[in-house]
Design an enzyme around this catalytic site. Structure first.
Site, PDB file in Angstrom:
ATOM      1  N   LYS A   1      30.319   2.967  57.742  1.00  0.00           N
ATOM      2  CA  LYS A   1      31.685   3.065  58.290  1.00  0.00           C
ATOM      3  C   LYS A   1      31.684   2.862  59.805  1.00  0.00           C
ATOM      4  CE  LYS A   1      34.348   4.116  54.690  1.00  0.00           C
ATOM      5  NZ  LYS A   1      35.594   3.419  54.332  1.00  0.00           N
TER       6      LYS A   1
ATOM      7  N   LEU B   1      40.656  -0.201  51.943  1.00  0.00           N
ATOM      8  CA  LEU B   1      40.273   1.148  51.490  1.00  0.00           C
ATOM      9  C   LEU B   1      39.074   1.077  50.548  1.00  0.00           C
ATOM     10  CD1 LEU B   1      43.306   1.534  52.433  1.00  0.00           C
ATOM     11  CD2 LEU B   1      43.445   3.318  50.729  1.00  0.00           C
TER      12      LEU B   1
ATOM     13  N   GLY C   1      37.438   3.273  41.115  1.00  0.00           N
ATOM     14  CA  GLY C   1      38.880   3.225  40.831  1.00  0.00           C
ATOM     15  C   GLY C   1      39.116   3.175  39.330  1.00  0.00           C
TER      16      GLY C   1
ATOM     17  N   PHE D   1      41.818   6.696  44.479  1.00  0.00           N
ATOM     18  CA  PHE D   1      42.690   7.846  44.741  1.00  0.00           C
ATOM     19  C   PHE D   1      43.750   7.505  45.812  1.00  0.00           C
ATOM     20  CE2 PHE D   1      42.469  11.733  47.707  1.00  0.00           C
ATOM     21  CZ  PHE D   1      43.680  12.251  47.267  1.00  0.00           C
TER      22      PHE D   1
ATOM     23  N   ILE E   1      36.960 -13.893  49.653  1.00  0.00           N
ATOM     24  CA  ILE E   1      38.117 -14.250  48.821  1.00  0.00           C
ATOM     25  C   ILE E   1      39.196 -14.820  49.728  1.00  0.00           C
ATOM     26  CG2 ILE E   1      39.220 -11.954  48.975  1.00  0.00           C
ATOM     27  CD1 ILE E   1      39.934 -12.373  45.928  1.00  0.00           C
TER      28      ILE E   1
ATOM     29  N   TYR F   1      26.834   5.696  54.062  1.00  0.00           N
ATOM     30  CA  TYR F   1      28.293   5.801  54.226  1.00  0.00           C
ATOM     31  C   TYR F   1      28.646   5.963  55.703  1.00  0.00           C
ATOM     32  CZ  TYR F   1      33.054   7.608  53.365  1.00  0.00           C
ATOM     33  OH  TYR F   1      34.406   7.807  53.345  1.00  0.00           O
TER      34      TYR F   1
ATOM     35  N   THR G   1      29.290  -2.933  51.013  1.00  0.00           N
ATOM     36  CA  THR G   1      30.759  -2.860  50.926  1.00  0.00           C
ATOM     37  C   THR G   1      31.355  -2.622  52.310  1.00  0.00           C
ATOM     38  OG1 THR G   1      30.694  -2.051  48.658  1.00  0.00           O
ATOM     39  CG2 THR G   1      32.673  -1.541  49.910  1.00  0.00           C
TER      40      THR G   1
HETATM   41  N1  LIG Z   1      39.755  10.738  50.286  1.00  0.00           N
HETATM   42  C1  LIG Z   1      39.277  11.143  51.437  1.00  0.00           C
HETATM   43  O1  LIG Z   1      39.289  12.349  51.733  1.00  0.00           O
HETATM   44  C2  LIG Z   1      38.731  10.148  52.432  1.00  0.00           C
HETATM   45  C3  LIG Z   1      38.244  10.640  53.657  1.00  0.00           C
HETATM   46  C4  LIG Z   1      37.747   9.738  54.581  1.00  0.00           C
HETATM   47  C5  LIG Z   1      37.776   8.380  54.316  1.00  0.00           C
HETATM   48  N2  LIG Z   1      38.253   7.934  53.126  1.00  0.00           N
HETATM   49  C6  LIG Z   1      38.223   6.476  52.876  1.00  0.00           C
HETATM   50  O2  LIG Z   1      39.405   6.052  52.242  1.00  0.00           O
HETATM   51  C7  LIG Z   1      39.102   5.019  51.299  1.00  0.00           C
HETATM   52  C8  LIG Z   1      39.633   5.405  49.928  1.00  0.00           C
HETATM   53  O3  LIG Z   1      39.043   6.634  49.526  1.00  0.00           O
HETATM   54  P1  LIG Z   1      39.379   7.297  48.119  1.00  0.00           P
HETATM   55  O4  LIG Z   1      39.284   8.754  48.306  1.00  0.00           O
HETATM   56  O5  LIG Z   1      40.611   6.714  47.576  1.00  0.00           O
HETATM   57  O6  LIG Z   1      38.105   6.828  47.276  1.00  0.00           O
HETATM   58  P2  LIG Z   1      38.031   6.177  45.824  1.00  0.00           P
HETATM   59  O7  LIG Z   1      36.597   6.123  45.461  1.00  0.00           O
HETATM   60  O8  LIG Z   1      38.969   6.875  44.912  1.00  0.00           O
HETATM   61  O9  LIG Z   1      38.609   4.707  46.068  1.00  0.00           O
HETATM   62  C9  LIG Z   1      37.822   3.653  46.541  1.00  0.00           C
HETATM   63  C10 LIG Z   1      38.253   2.405  45.795  1.00  0.00           C
HETATM   64  O10 LIG Z   1      37.489   1.278  46.284  1.00  0.00           O
HETATM   65  C11 LIG Z   1      37.000   0.541  45.168  1.00  0.00           C
HETATM   66  N3  LIG Z   1      35.779  -0.146  45.624  1.00  0.00           N
HETATM   67  C12 LIG Z   1      34.601   0.404  45.988  1.00  0.00           C
HETATM   68  N4  LIG Z   1      33.730  -0.555  46.374  1.00  0.00           N
HETATM   69  C13 LIG Z   1      34.378  -1.738  46.236  1.00  0.00           C
HETATM   70  C14 LIG Z   1      34.017  -3.085  46.464  1.00  0.00           C
HETATM   71  N5  LIG Z   1      32.799  -3.423  46.903  1.00  0.00           N
HETATM   72  N6  LIG Z   1      34.938  -4.057  46.223  1.00  0.00           N
HETATM   73  C15 LIG Z   1      36.174  -3.743  45.756  1.00  0.00           C
HETATM   74  N7  LIG Z   1      36.575  -2.473  45.514  1.00  0.00           N
HETATM   75  C16 LIG Z   1      35.686  -1.486  45.761  1.00  0.00           C
HETATM   76  C17 LIG Z   1      36.758   1.576  44.082  1.00  0.00           C
HETATM   77  O11 LIG Z   1      36.715   1.041  42.781  1.00  0.00           O
HETATM   78  C18 LIG Z   1      37.976   2.485  44.290  1.00  0.00           C
HETATM   79  O12 LIG Z   1      39.093   2.036  43.585  1.00  0.00           O
HETATM   80  C19 LIG Z   1      37.592   4.816  51.329  1.00  0.00           C
HETATM   81  O13 LIG Z   1      37.293   3.718  52.154  1.00  0.00           O
HETATM   82  C20 LIG Z   1      37.079   6.092  51.961  1.00  0.00           C
HETATM   83  O14 LIG Z   1      35.887   5.878  52.665  1.00  0.00           O
HETATM   84  C21 LIG Z   1      38.725   8.779  52.172  1.00  0.00           C
END
Ligand SMILES: NC(=O)c1ccc[n+]([C@@H]2O[C@H](COP(=O)([O-])OP(=O)(O)OC[C@H]3O[C@@H](n4cnc5c(N)ncnc54)[C@H](O)[C@@H]3O)[C@@H](O)[C@H]2O)c1
Length: 337
Positions: free
Chosen positions: A164, A88, A53, A28, A78, A160, A107
Site C-alpha cells: 500500500k 479498492l 469479493g 465489503f 485492461i 500489505y 495487486t
Molecule cells: N475495510 C477496512 O477496514 C479497510 C481499512 C483500510 C483499507 N481498506 C482498503 O479498502 C479496500 C477494500 O477493502 P474491503 O474491506 O472492502 O476488502 P474486501 O476484501 O472485502 O474487498 C476487496 C475486493 O477486491 C477484490 N480483489 C482483490 N484482489 C484483486 C485483484 N488482483 N483484482 C481484482 N479484484 C481484486 C476482492 O475480490 C474483493 O472484492 C482494500 O483496498 C483495502 O485495503 C479497507
C-alpha cells in the site's frame, strides 16, 4: 461470469452520466460504494477477481441497468471507456492478504500501475483505497497524514503495508509526472454489513463468535485500542474526496477518531447479542499495532467530513446483518434497494 457492460460511453453520452470503474467492487466496501454511486445516477462498472469479493454482495444491484461487472485481475492491464476510477481491489483482512502475499504485493503495485495508466489514457480522476496500516505500529498518536510511520518491511504484514505504501508512491509519481488527478484515502478500521464472517477482522470475528455462543477471542490483554468507523460514514467520505469541488491530491485520513479498547468492543458485542460467550485471551500476533487513531483534521477542514454514526448504532446494524447471514447465507439476494 462477466456481465458485459452495456456500452458505457453510449450511456454516458445519452444521459450525461459519469462512468465510474470500481475495482474491488464486489468486496465489503466496494459493494457499498457501487450502491451509493448507482443511486446518485452514475454508470457503474464493477471490476473484481472475486478472490475475497462475493456475488451475493452485488445481486441486489443487478436491477440497475446502469450497473455491470467484469471478472478481472487488476494485475493484468485492461482498457475501458471510463470517467473516474476507484481502486479498492486488494484483500483487506490479514487472513486473506497473508494467504498469498506475493499476489497481494502484485495487486498493490502492478494493479495500481495498470489503473493509473488507464487514468492517463482516459484523463480520469482516480481514487486509491490506502490504509492506516501504512503507519505501521505508530509512535505518534493520533496519526496525522504527515507522520511517516513505523513499518516492518520484513514480516507477515509487510506484503500489505509495504504494498500500500508503494501504491501511494505510484499515485504520487503519476500525479507529478503525468498530471493525473489523484485522490488517496487512508482508511482506518471500518465495519458494517457485508463483511465476510470468515475474514478474521475483529468486529466480524466477535459478532460471529457471540452469535454462535463461542468464546470471544481477544489477542493480547485486550487493552490495545482501535477506532471503528461505520461503512456509511466512510463511503460518504470517499464521495466527498472525489467530488469536483475538492482538489486534494494528497493522502487524507478517513476513520473514526473515537477510540475503544478491543476488550470494550468485545463487551459491547456480548451485551448487544445477549450472548453467553466468555472472553478468552490469546497471544498477540506479530507486528500487531498497540494503538490506532486517525487525526481527521484534514478531512474535517477540507471535506467538511466526520463520522456521524456511533459504535452502538453501527454495531446494531452489523449484528442484524450477521444474524440474517447465519440463518440464511444468501440474504443479500432479497435486500431491497
Ligand atoms: N475495510 C477496512 O477496514 C479497510 C481499512 C483500510 C483499507 N481498506 C482498503 O479498502 C479496500 C477494500 O477493502 P474491503 O474491506 O472492502 O476488502 P474486501 O476484501 O472485502 O474487498 C476487496 C475486493 O477486491 C477484490 N480483489 C482483490 N484482489 C484483486 C485483484 N488482483 N483484482 C481484482 N479484484 C481484486 C476482492 O475480490 C474483493 O472484492 C482494500 O483496498 C483495502 O485495503 C479497507
Amino acid at each position: 461470469m462477466n456481465m458485459p457492460f452495456r456500452s458505457a460511453s453510449l450511456y454516458s453520452k445519452m444521459f450525461e452520466r459519469r462512468t465510474v470503474l470500481i475495482a474491488g467492487g464486489a468486496g465489503f466496501l466496494g459493494s457499498h460504494l457501487c450502491e451509493r454511486l448507482l443511486r446518485s445516477g452514475c454508470q457503474v462498472i464493477c471490476l473484481d477477481d472475486f478472490s475475497t469479493g462475493r456475488m451475493e454482495n452485488l445481486r441486489h444491484l443487478l436491477r440497475f441497468d446502469t450497473f455491470s461487472f467484469i471478472r478481472h485481475d487488476i494485475v493484468n492491464s485492461i482498457d475501458l471507456p471510463i470517467d473516474e476510477i476507484y481502486n479498492l481491489a486488494c484483500p483487506a483482512s490479514p487472513v486473506h492478504y497473508q494467504a498469498d502475499p506475493v499476489q497481494t504485493m502484485k495487486t498493490c503495485v502492478f494493479g495500481s500501475l495498470n489503473l493509473l495508466e488507464l487514468a492517463v489514457r482516459h484523463q480520469a480522476r482516480i481514487f486509491q483505497a490506502s490504509t492506516s496500516e501504512i503507519y505501521g505500529d505508530p509512535h505518534v498518536h493520533p496519526q496525522p497524514e504527515g507522520y511517516w510511520g513505523n513499518v516492518n518491511s520484513f514480516g507477515p504484514r509487510s506484503c500489505y503495508d509495504e504494498g500500500k505504501r508503494s501504491a501511494e508512491t505510484l499515485f504520487h509519481d503519476f500525479h507529478t509526472r503525468h498530471g493525473v488527478d489523484i485522490r488517496i484515502a487512508r482508511i482506518f478500521n471500518t465495519y458494517g454489513p457485508r463483511m465476510r464472517p470468515d475474514d478474521g477482522r475483529v468486529v466480524s470475528n466477535f459478532i460471529v463468535q457471540a452469535l454462535k455462543g463461542q468464546p470471544i477471542t481477544v489477542y493480547g490483554d485486550g487493552s490495545q485500542t482501535r477506532s471503528f468507523c461505520y461503512v456509511d460514514d466512510l463511503i460518504e467520505g470517499f464521495t466527498r474526496l472525489m467530488s469536483d469541488s475538492v482538489t486534494l491530491n494528497v493522502p487524507v485520513n478517513l476513520g473514526n477518531p473515537v477510540e475503544f479498547s478491543v476488550r470494550e468492543l468485545a463487551e459491547q458485542v456480548i451485551a448487544l447479542t445477549r450472548s453467553p460467550s466468555k472472553i478468552v485471551y490469546k497471544p498477540l500476533p506479530i507486528d500487531d499495532p498497540r494503538q490506532r487513531r486517525p487525526d481527521i483534521t484534514t478531512a474535517k477542514q477540507e471535506l467538511g467530513w466526520e463520522p456521524s454514526i456511533a459504535l452502538a448504532e453501527g454495531l446494531e446494524a452489523t449484528v442484524a446483518y450477521f444474524e440474517r447471514q447465519l440463518v440464511r447465507p444468501n440474504s443479500e439476494l432479497v435486500e431491497v434497494v
